[in-house]
Design a protein around this motif. Structure first.
Motif, mmCIF file in Angstrom:
data_model
loop_
_atom_site.group_PDB
_atom_site.id
_atom_site.type_symbol
_atom_site.label_atom_id
_atom_site.label_comp_id
_atom_site.label_asym_id
_atom_site.label_seq_id
_atom_site.Cartn_x
_atom_site.Cartn_y
_atom_site.Cartn_z
ATOM 1 N N ALA A 1 0.841 -1.203 0.000
ATOM 2 C CA ALA A 1 0.000 0.000 0.000
ATOM 3 C C ALA A 1 0.876 1.253 0.000
ATOM 4 O O ALA A 1 0.627 2.193 -0.749
ATOM 5 C CB ALA A 1 -0.930 -0.013 1.209
ATOM 6 N N VAL A 2 1.922 1.235 0.829
ATOM 7 C CA VAL A 2 2.798 2.410 0.908
ATOM 8 C C VAL A 2 3.515 2.621 -0.424
ATOM 9 O O VAL A 2 3.533 3.730 -0.965
ATOM 10 C CB VAL A 2 3.816 2.268 2.058
ATOM 11 C CG1 VAL A 2 4.854 3.378 1.987
ATOM 12 C CG2 VAL A 2 3.104 2.316 3.396
ATOM 13 N N ASP A 3 4.065 1.551 -0.977
ATOM 14 C CA ASP A 3 4.753 1.660 -2.264
ATOM 15 C C ASP A 3 3.832 2.245 -3.321
ATOM 16 O O ASP A 3 4.194 3.137 -4.072
ATOM 17 C CB ASP A 3 5.191 0.274 -2.750
ATOM 18 C CG ASP A 3 6.472 -0.145 -2.078
ATOM 19 O OD1 ASP A 3 7.155 0.749 -1.544
ATOM 20 O OD2 ASP A 3 6.764 -1.349 -2.068
ATOM 21 N N GLU A 4 2.634 1.700 -3.354
ATOM 22 C CA GLU A 4 1.714 2.108 -4.392
ATOM 23 C C GLU A 4 1.245 3.539 -4.189
ATOM 24 O O GLU A 4 1.025 4.275 -5.140
ATOM 25 C CB GLU A 4 0.508 1.172 -4.379
ATOM 26 C CG GLU A 4 -0.148 1.146 -5.708
ATOM 27 C CD GLU A 4 -0.318 -0.267 -6.187
ATOM 28 O OE1 GLU A 4 0.650 -1.041 -6.141
ATOM 29 O OE2 GLU A 4 -1.438 -0.587 -6.576
ATOM 30 N N SER B 1 3.841 5.551 -5.842
ATOM 31 C CA SER B 1 3.905 5.515 -7.308
ATOM 32 C C SER B 1 2.652 6.110 -7.932
ATOM 33 O O SER B 1 2.715 6.736 -8.975
ATOM 34 C CB SER B 1 4.187 4.100 -7.813
ATOM 35 O OG SER B 1 3.178 3.241 -7.407
ATOM 36 N N VAL B 2 1.498 5.965 -7.283
ATOM 37 C CA VAL B 2 0.281 6.557 -7.831
ATOM 38 C C VAL B 2 0.206 8.032 -7.473
ATOM 39 O O VAL B 2 -0.220 8.861 -8.262
ATOM 40 C CB VAL B 2 -0.969 5.825 -7.290
ATOM 41 C CG1 VAL B 2 -2.225 6.511 -7.757
ATOM 42 C CG2 VAL B 2 -0.965 4.386 -7.743
ATOM 43 N N GLY B 3 0.654 8.340 -6.255
ATOM 44 C CA GLY B 3 0.547 9.704 -5.748
ATOM 45 C C GLY B 3 1.174 10.743 -6.650
ATOM 46 O O GLY B 3 0.595 11.788 -6.898
ATOM 47 N N LYS B 4 2.345 10.414 -7.203
ATOM 48 C CA LYS B 4 3.007 11.441 -7.994
ATOM 49 C C LYS B 4 2.206 11.764 -9.255
ATOM 50 O O LYS B 4 2.151 12.907 -9.682
ATOM 51 C CB LYS B 4 4.433 11.044 -8.335
ATOM 52 C CG LYS B 4 4.605 9.832 -9.216
ATOM 53 C CD LYS B 4 6.084 9.751 -9.630
ATOM 54 C CE LYS B 4 6.366 8.570 -10.524
ATOM 55 N NZ LYS B 4 6.444 7.306 -9.777
ATOM 56 N N TYR B 5 1.524 10.756 -9.807
ATOM 57 C CA TYR B 5 0.717 11.032 -10.997
ATOM 58 C C TYR B 5 -0.538 11.815 -10.647
ATOM 59 O O TYR B 5 -0.986 12.658 -11.408
ATOM 60 C CB TYR B 5 0.366 9.736 -11.712
ATOM 61 C CG TYR B 5 1.596 9.041 -12.212
ATOM 62 C CD1 TYR B 5 2.285 9.565 -13.302
ATOM 63 C CD2 TYR B 5 2.114 7.935 -11.569
ATOM 64 C CE1 TYR B 5 3.446 8.977 -13.743
ATOM 65 C CE2 TYR B 5 3.278 7.332 -11.999
ATOM 66 C CZ TYR B 5 3.936 7.856 -13.091
ATOM 67 O OH TYR B 5 5.088 7.285 -13.514
ATOM 68 N N LEU B 6 -1.075 11.518 -9.475
ATOM 69 C CA LEU B 6 -2.236 12.282 -9.024
ATOM 70 C C LEU B 6 -1.859 13.753 -8.889
ATOM 71 O O LEU B 6 -2.571 14.638 -9.355
ATOM 72 C CB LEU B 6 -2.736 11.753 -7.682
ATOM 73 C CG LEU B 6 -3.810 12.645 -7.049
ATOM 74 C CD1 LEU B 6 -5.128 12.474 -7.776
ATOM 75 C CD2 LEU B 6 -3.972 12.380 -5.575
ATOM 76 N N VAL B 7 -0.714 14.009 -8.266
ATOM 77 C CA VAL B 7 -0.274 15.387 -8.053
ATOM 78 C C VAL B 7 -0.128 16.097 -9.392
ATOM 79 O O VAL B 7 -0.646 17.191 -9.601
ATOM 80 C CB VAL B 7 1.060 15.416 -7.292
ATOM 81 C CG1 VAL B 7 1.653 16.819 -7.292
ATOM 82 C CG2 VAL B 7 0.852 14.941 -5.868
#
Lengths: 305, 282
Positions: free
Chosen positions: A181-184, A187-193
């Motif tokens: 969950a933390v890894d993802e 990796s997803v967070g930066k695209y959301l930003v």
């Protein structure tokens, strides 16, 4: 130091982040739980073998998940890794954000408690997921994409076949879930930003009134509403309320296009899809979705549906 | 370690927004519980990272775990610059969220969001709602219940001779006014909002608006009344004004229909309120 419009941009940006983070968190945890607790063998057993069956199965799976369009990308990537057929995973990704109780109820409420838009929205979403799922399965031979996704995972050890001597305790699984969950999240967070930033900029600087002034024929109205849905990048739970504010200007066709296209493709989830799939694949996928939604909306506009 | 700091930063951002109450300037508090939960969930993830980091040192991959499960962590963060980009991007909202002042949506956004008077024309559709001026909560109720509620609202608000539009009744009272303008004719109404100069207005007319929020700022829309002063005024856009007067109707050419207008007899400029938005309540 900062202009007013930049501060407003930032405010919209932060508000999109705050709105989306809870759903991203839900998404990454579901994804992590699938990774830890659902085996490939199980998935292989329940998913129909034939092309059409698996697409319908994916669509129905999507209907059961109350995920929005940003939360669903990590889950989809996980499913592809778990050897779910690509077309089923894509159908799942497209149907998930639209055909679920929360979103359909919001749509029902937003359009003055009428079933008409709910029917159009769910119907078109269902048709588009199946059509695009099938198109994808013909356009992209399975192995080609799988290679890509697997290659991204440079050291993907596949150890489930040879179980280690030690029993996997619940604590191990819990730990694994947290790690994934933390890894993802990162990796997803930066695209959301990145996506939220572009969407906020578009909302602040692009004049919607100029766009809307071109929308005087059914065809341009549908196209404009699709572009608008893409730019605004609203969460599929909130977009029905915004769409209903356009009710006085547009008939159901363009509104349905807005509601279906926006929930399947928008700036923030486009960026996220680009992180998961090959560029060529994303381009083809969006092309397929675009054409299907456009044709469907045109049929609704023309009164054929 | 840096992951712990970032996760902690996110948890802190949410905590900070809730403690200062600034969160209401970003989202409708109806959904506040979701972001409130995030303080704990992300906080827990942060603590988990810290504990893990302490137990394993800076070793990235724990070998026993790798043997236990398919290990597909860090599949794209393999080069230092990719890692840097990830962390910079993820840190960005924490910094701008914590350190930049919260801006209030104003007339710039009204313009960008397309205050498109010209296209608003409900001749062809009698049920059309003008979200832009007139809040329509028909969205939230079954139609019969909705009509009953509208009527009740109308009776409630039109009973008195004096109606003050405040944070609590703003959207519903405005809706009653737009639905039954006749019942409010010559009533005394007071409204507070920011100035917006629409098209085809006379020198003594302007709009007073507030943003109404559904879910988050990204889906805000503007609601308000046209006001008419006894003489020409020179207020700039975004000036907050409290005005009172009597309601009547006027033909507004860009809408091609009559809309309510408040004939103001007393008004004064006010400070921007602490909560500039009106929220949708179900």
């Amino acid at each position: 130091m900062f202009t007013d419009s930049f501060l407003q941009l930032n405010t919209i940006f932060i508000s999109i982040i705050i709105e989306a983070v809870p759903f991203i968190i839900i998404g990454v945890f579901i994804s992590a739980i699938i990774q830890m607790f659902v085996s490939e063998a199980l998935l292989a057993r329940i998913i129909p073998k034939n092309r059409f069956g698996s697409v319908v199965f994916g669509t129905c799976m999507g209907s059961l998940f109350p995920a929005c369009e940003c939360g669903i990308v990590p889950i989809t990537e996980r499913l592809v890794r778990k050897k779910v057929p690509l077309q089923a995973a894509i159908a799942f990704m497209l149907a998930g954000p639209i055909i679920n109780p929360v979103v359909l109820f919001a749509t029902y409420i937003a359009f003055g408690s009428s079933w008409q838009m709910v029917f159009y929205r769910a119907g078109l979403a269902f048709a588009v997921s199946i059509a695009v799922g099938l198109l994808v399965s013909y356009l992209f031979p399975e192995d080609q994409l799988r290679d890509y996704v697997d290659k991204k995972v440079s050291h993907y050890h596949h150890h489930e076949a040879n179980q280690p001597a030690r029993r996997i305790t619940f604590f191990d699984r819990f730990k694994g879930t947290m790690d994934h969950a933390v890894d993802e999240f990162f990796s997803v967070g930066k695209y959301l930003v990145f996506g939220a930033l572009i969407a906020a900029a578009m909302q602040t600087y692009i004049k919607q009134s100029v766009l809307l002034s071109f929308a005087n024929t059914p065809v341009t109205a549908i196209l404009i509403m699709m572009v608008l849905a893409f730019i605004m990048s609203l969460c599929s739970e909130a977009d029905a309320f915004v769409a209903s504010s356009f009710r006085s200007m547009f008939p159901p066709g363009p509104l349905t296009a807005f509601l279906v296209f926006g929930a399947m493709v928008d700036i923030k989830n486009l960026i996220m899809m680009l992180s998961t799939f090959k560029k060529k694949f994303v381009a083809a996928l969006i092309g397929c979705i675009f054409v299907c939604v456009f044709v469907g909306a045109l049929l609704i506009s023309g009164g054929w549906l | 370690m840096i992951r712990f700091l970032i996760l902690f930063g996110f948890a802190y951002l949410f905590l900070h927004l809730h403690l200062t109450g600034d969160i209401s300037k970003y989202i409708n508090m109806r959904y506040g519980y979701l972001s409130f939960l995030m303080i704990f969930i992300i906080g827990f993830m942060a603590v988990y990272q810290l504990v893990k980091w302490n137990m394993e040192g800076s070793k990235q991959h724990h070998t026993s775990e790798k043997a236990l499960f398919g290990h597909d962590h860090s599949h794209e963060n393999n080069t230092w610059w990719k890692k840097t980009v990830t962390y910079v991007l993820v840190i960005f909202p924490i910094l701008t969220g914590l350190f930049l002042p919260v801006a209030t949506l104003d007339s710039n956004i009204v313009r960008a969001k397309g205050f498109h008077f010209a296209e608003i024309d409900n001749d062809k559709d009698q049920y059309a709602n003008h979200q832009i001026l007139k809040p329509d909560t028909s969205q939230y109720y079954e139609s019969s219940t909705y009509k009953k509620m509208l009527r009740q609202d109308m009776e409630k608000y039109s009973q008195l001779n004096q109606l003050d539009l405040n944070d609590d009744n703003y959207l519903r009272a405005l809706e009653a006014i737009y639905n039954y303008p006749g019942n409010f004719t010559n009533k005394h109404i007071s409204i507070m909002g920011f100035v917006y100069h629409g098209d085809a207005l006379q020198k003594n007319q302007l709009f007073l608006f507030r943003f109404g929020i559904i879910h988050c700022i990204a889906d805000a829309g503007v609601f308000g009344l046209m006001v008419q002063f006894p003489h020409a005024v020179t207020y700039k856009d975004d000036t907050w004004i409290r005005a009172q007067g009597t309601l009547s109707e006027t033909y507004y050419s860009p809408f091609k229909q009559t809309i309510p207008v408040l004939k103001v007899n007393a008004w004064h400029q006010v400070q921007k309120p602490k909560s500039p938005y009106a929220y949708r309540k179900y």
